[in-house]
Design an enzyme around this catalytic site. Structure first.
Site, PDB file in Angstrom:
ATOM      1  N   CYS A  19       0.840  -1.194   0.000  1.00  0.00           N
ATOM      2  CA  CYS A  19       0.000   0.000   0.000  1.00  0.00           C
ATOM      3  C   CYS A  19       0.874   1.241   0.000  1.00  0.00           C
ATOM      4  CB  CYS A  19      -0.943   0.007   1.205  1.00  0.00           C
ATOM      5  SG  CYS A  19      -0.081   0.142   2.784  1.00  0.00           S
ATOM      6  N   ASP A 423       9.158  26.297 -33.336  1.00  0.00           N
ATOM      7  CA  ASP A 423      10.235  26.655 -34.251  1.00  0.00           C
ATOM      8  C   ASP A 423       9.704  26.374 -35.670  1.00  0.00           C
ATOM      9  OD1 ASP A 423      12.937  27.206 -35.147  1.00  0.00           O
ATOM     10  OD2 ASP A 423      13.089  25.044 -35.480  1.00  0.00           O
ATOM     11  N   ASP A 630      17.321  25.084 -30.488  1.00  0.00           N
ATOM     12  CA  ASP A 630      16.054  25.154 -29.753  1.00  0.00           C
ATOM     13  C   ASP A 630      16.197  24.737 -28.290  1.00  0.00           C
ATOM     14  OD1 ASP A 630      14.518  25.889 -32.060  1.00  0.00           O
ATOM     15  OD2 ASP A 630      14.631  23.795 -32.718  1.00  0.00           O
TER      16      ASP A 630
END
Length: 739
Positions: A19, A423, A630
């Protein structure tokens, strides 16, 4: 959130977790180990990812987990990390045996509802319930005891306490209760059926877990064990571990490519669907890149290996998916805080229930049963599975469609985006521009083109390749360029023979003082048509550099770009084009695609600032790009989206900076990535809602005596299975065009 930019974490498979409380205890134990900087444990995958200082031994980590009451095994250094570790819960025979022993106890209880009386003799009930309690239910005692030794509680402790109370009350009634109450009332069926239901729930849970990891297992299955290598003219079959970069690998029709590489001989069609999500076979011929794991079609290929093992595209895909599935979403932090106090609070409520019913009514048997129901229904299994199960299913189905999510934070952030910045070159356009016009200021056209090609000879930029392609088409001889240097965001300078040359943007030419007058009208016309204009100048005279030629480049839009932009706009997102090109070229692309806004002539170093500005205007922003230039913007955006194009140029850097990687150069995948993130986040919230509702409704019902232990056990098992089942619905998600 695991930082995937650093060295890869060590992966441990963890046994014995049941759990959310177990997850927290294992994490705390690992974080206490000297040198450990980060530890993330995932209940659904039953793994831990640990980032530690160099020299930290896996055995020390395993010992720390063992001291916390669990077992850990480090993944082998030369093998893939484990996904779902085999566990007791995955075995079906304990469930079957428990059901066979419990049915004779439960059926007479059901018969009572219709007035029947067919109770088994008390001794038989005891005989049937005992092996269920102490043999088949031994795992609950073992794991519960480990939790107690570690000073905490978990689901197994709650089940062990609850069923032991029902079993112990029955034994007491059987041995001594008849002396004071006559014919005793026994509750053996409650303890046996609860254990059977919990075992059934854990078995169904284990099966569902394996379904959530189906995508990662499918990817791992793409890895061939051997390869045919051509060395010294002899073809030999070798294990992949024996290959070296530069080996020539022979791939026959119908075989999977064992390595990433370049095709040296042959042509074929490759099925890359499991790697890139591209449903149709793609043509590959000499000189083109191929990906390991792709299925070869009809042709015999000879491939020069460029990436092996952990460096291969397939290995990186598997690593990204595994990391995403093992990570925690930010929303999980609140769940962890609840789980940390959940079991102690439940034990307190069970104690109050026992004392309240016993002291108020004097019926300690009923008080015990009500306390048992509280202990059983409150197991926090569903809480621990709600988030990771949805993440595993969501990232798995995304990977099958060519969308790789680096971590859970990126997935959660993508669902809240307000704007997407693109871009241009290689992202919305094909990225392979051609030289549509070369206009020299003198009649020496070919000689001037040869100078431009010489300056660009060492560059991999798409515009440079277009110039070189035009020079090769005219069979021009190129002189060697010297002192080549790139001028960031502006162009390139070099010396060819005795001439100092510069080739670059209009902005740079004006900064240098080059007179562009003779060809400005032609340049303006090209820019109106959306073409990119560059200039070649002789820089020998610093006081008065002279213009040599105009170069106009044209690129084509990707077929899916317009539909992709429209899809994003339907999702309520603002679209922005951020490019270093001139405003004319950028505006032409934006008009053709219907993009909302344009930011042109943006230098690579300034793209991050543009992204920051967009965030202040719109809110959360994604940046989509495909190259090295980029990377700063991808890192600055709330969600960086790296697009992998066939030539692979700049892809590694872009992937490193991005939170999401698109495995093929299709702009439509951007909207699909946002769509799957929204679906996954929705499932996480649904799962958490139902996990809390089960306890919010069930606990009071059990405490007020309105829920028997048997029904409490069924509800607890159902909560975990329903959370996993809801998460598995994500596997039915498909991109918009496939619906």
């Amino acid at each position: 959130m695991m930082n995937t930019a650093a060295s890869p974490p060590l992966t441990l498979s963890i046994e014995g977790m049941s759990c959310a409380s177990c997850v927290l205890r294992v994490e705390k134990a690992l974080k206490k180990v000297p040198g450990v900087t980060e530890a993330v444990v995932n209940l659904a995958t039953e793994t831990a990812q640990v980032r530690a200082a160099p020299g930290t031994l896996p055995s020390v980590l395993e010992a720390a987990v063992h001291a916390a009451g669990y077992e850990a095994h480090a993944a082998p250094a030369d093998g893939p990390p484990p996904t779902v570790a085999p566990s007791e819960a995955a075995r079906g025979w304990p469930v079957a045996v428990a059901a066979l022993l419990s049915l004779p106890l439960a059926l007479p209880m059901l018969a009572l509802l219709w007035g029947g009386h067919a109770m088994l003799p008390a001794a038989w009930q005891w005989a049937l319930a005992t092996p269920v309690q102490f043999w088949l239910g031994a795992r609950f005692y073992r794991n519960g005891w480990h939790a107690l030794r570690a000073g905490s509680g978990n689901m197994d402790l709650l089940v062990a306490l609850g069923t032991s109370a029902a079993y112990g009350l029955s034994v007491w009634q059987l041995l001594w209760g008849h002396a004071t109450h006559g014919d005793p009332h026994l509750y053996f069926e409650a303890s046996a059926v609860v254990i059977t239901l919990v075992l059934l729930g854990k078995w169904l849970e284990a099966r569902a877990k394996r379904q959530t990891t189906a995508a990662i297992r499918a990817l791992q299955a793409l890895r061939p064990e051997t390869a045919r290598v051509l060395r010294d003219g002899v073809e030999t079959e070798l294990p992949l571990t024996a290959l070296v970069r530069g080996d020539l690998v022979v791939v026959r029709p119908g075989e999977r490519l064992p390595v990433d590489g370049l095709v040296e001989e042959g042509a074929s069609h490759l099925d890359e669907s499991l790697l890139t999500g591209e449903s149709l076979p793609v043509a590959r011929a000499a000189g083109e890149r191929v990906i390991g794991g792709a299925l070869n079609g009809e042709g015999l290929l000879r491939v020069r290996a460029t990436a092996l093992g952990a460096e291969s595209t397939l290995a990186r895909i598997v690593r990204l998916v595994e990391t995403a599935q093992a990570a925690k979403a930010p929303i999980q932090q609140g769940v962890d805080r609840v789980s940390a106090v959940f079991v102690p609070v439940v034990l307190g409520i069970a104690t109050l229930t026992l004392l309240g019913w016993g002291l108020a009514g004097g019926d300690w048997s009923q008080a015990t049963l009500n306390a048992v129901a509280v202990l059983v229904i409150a197991c926090p299994c569903a809480l621990g599975l709600a988030t990771p199960a949805a993440l595993m299913a969501g990232t798995g189905v995304a990977a099958q469609h060519g969308i790789l999510v680096k971590d859970a934070a990126a997935l959660e952030a993508a669902q809240g985006l307000r704007a997407v910045a693109f871009d241009k070159t290689g992202t919305l356009t094909v990225g392979r521009p051609t030289l549509v016009e070369f206009k020299a200021t003198t009649s020496a056209h070919d000689a001037t083109l040869a100078l431009a090609a010489a300056v660009q000879a060492g560059s991999e930029h798409p515009l440079a390749r277009a110039v070189l392609s035009a020079a090769r088409a005219r069979s021009l001889a190129l002189a060697a360029a010297q002192d080549v240097r790139a001028v960031a965001g502006r162009g390139v300078a070099a010396r060819v023979g005795d001439r100092s040359l510069g080739l670059g943007s209009t902005r740079w030419m004006r900064e240098l003082g080059v007179d562009l007058g003779p060809l400005e009208a032609l340049a303006a016309e090209h820019q109106r048509q959306g073409r990119t204009v560059s200039w070649l100048a002789d820089l020998g005279d610093a006081a008065a550099p002279s213009l040599l030629a105009l170069l106009a480049f044209g690129d084509t839009l990707k077929p899916t770009a317009e539909a992709a932009v429209r899809h994003l706009q339907r999702l309520g997102l603002r679209t922005v084009l951020v490019t270093g090109d001139q405003p004319g070229a950028a505006q032409a692309v934006a008009r053709a695609l219907g993009i909302d806004e344009v930011r042109a002539e943006v230098l690579p170093a300034d793209k991050a600032a543009v992204i920051a500005g967009l965030r202040s205007e719109s809110g959360s922003v994604a940046m989509v790009g495909d190259g090295v230039n980029d990377a700063p913007a991808l890192a600055a955006a709330d969600v960086g989206v790296a697009m992998v194009n066939p030539d692979g140029g700049g892809t590694d850097v872009a992937m490193h900076a991005a939170g999401i990687t698109l495995m093929r150069g299709d702009p439509a995948l951007v909207a699909d990535a946002i769509s799957i993130s929204r679906h996954t986040t929705r499932k996480i919230r649904q799962n958490l809602f139902w996990a809390f509702v089960y306890n919010a409704v069930g606990l009071p019902l059990a405490a007020f005596g309105l829920l028997s232990p048997v029904f409490a056990g069924a509800a607890m098992a159902l909560s975990s299975v329903s959370v996993l089942g809801n998460a598995l619905l994500l596997r039915r998600w498909k991109p918009e065009e496939d619906r």
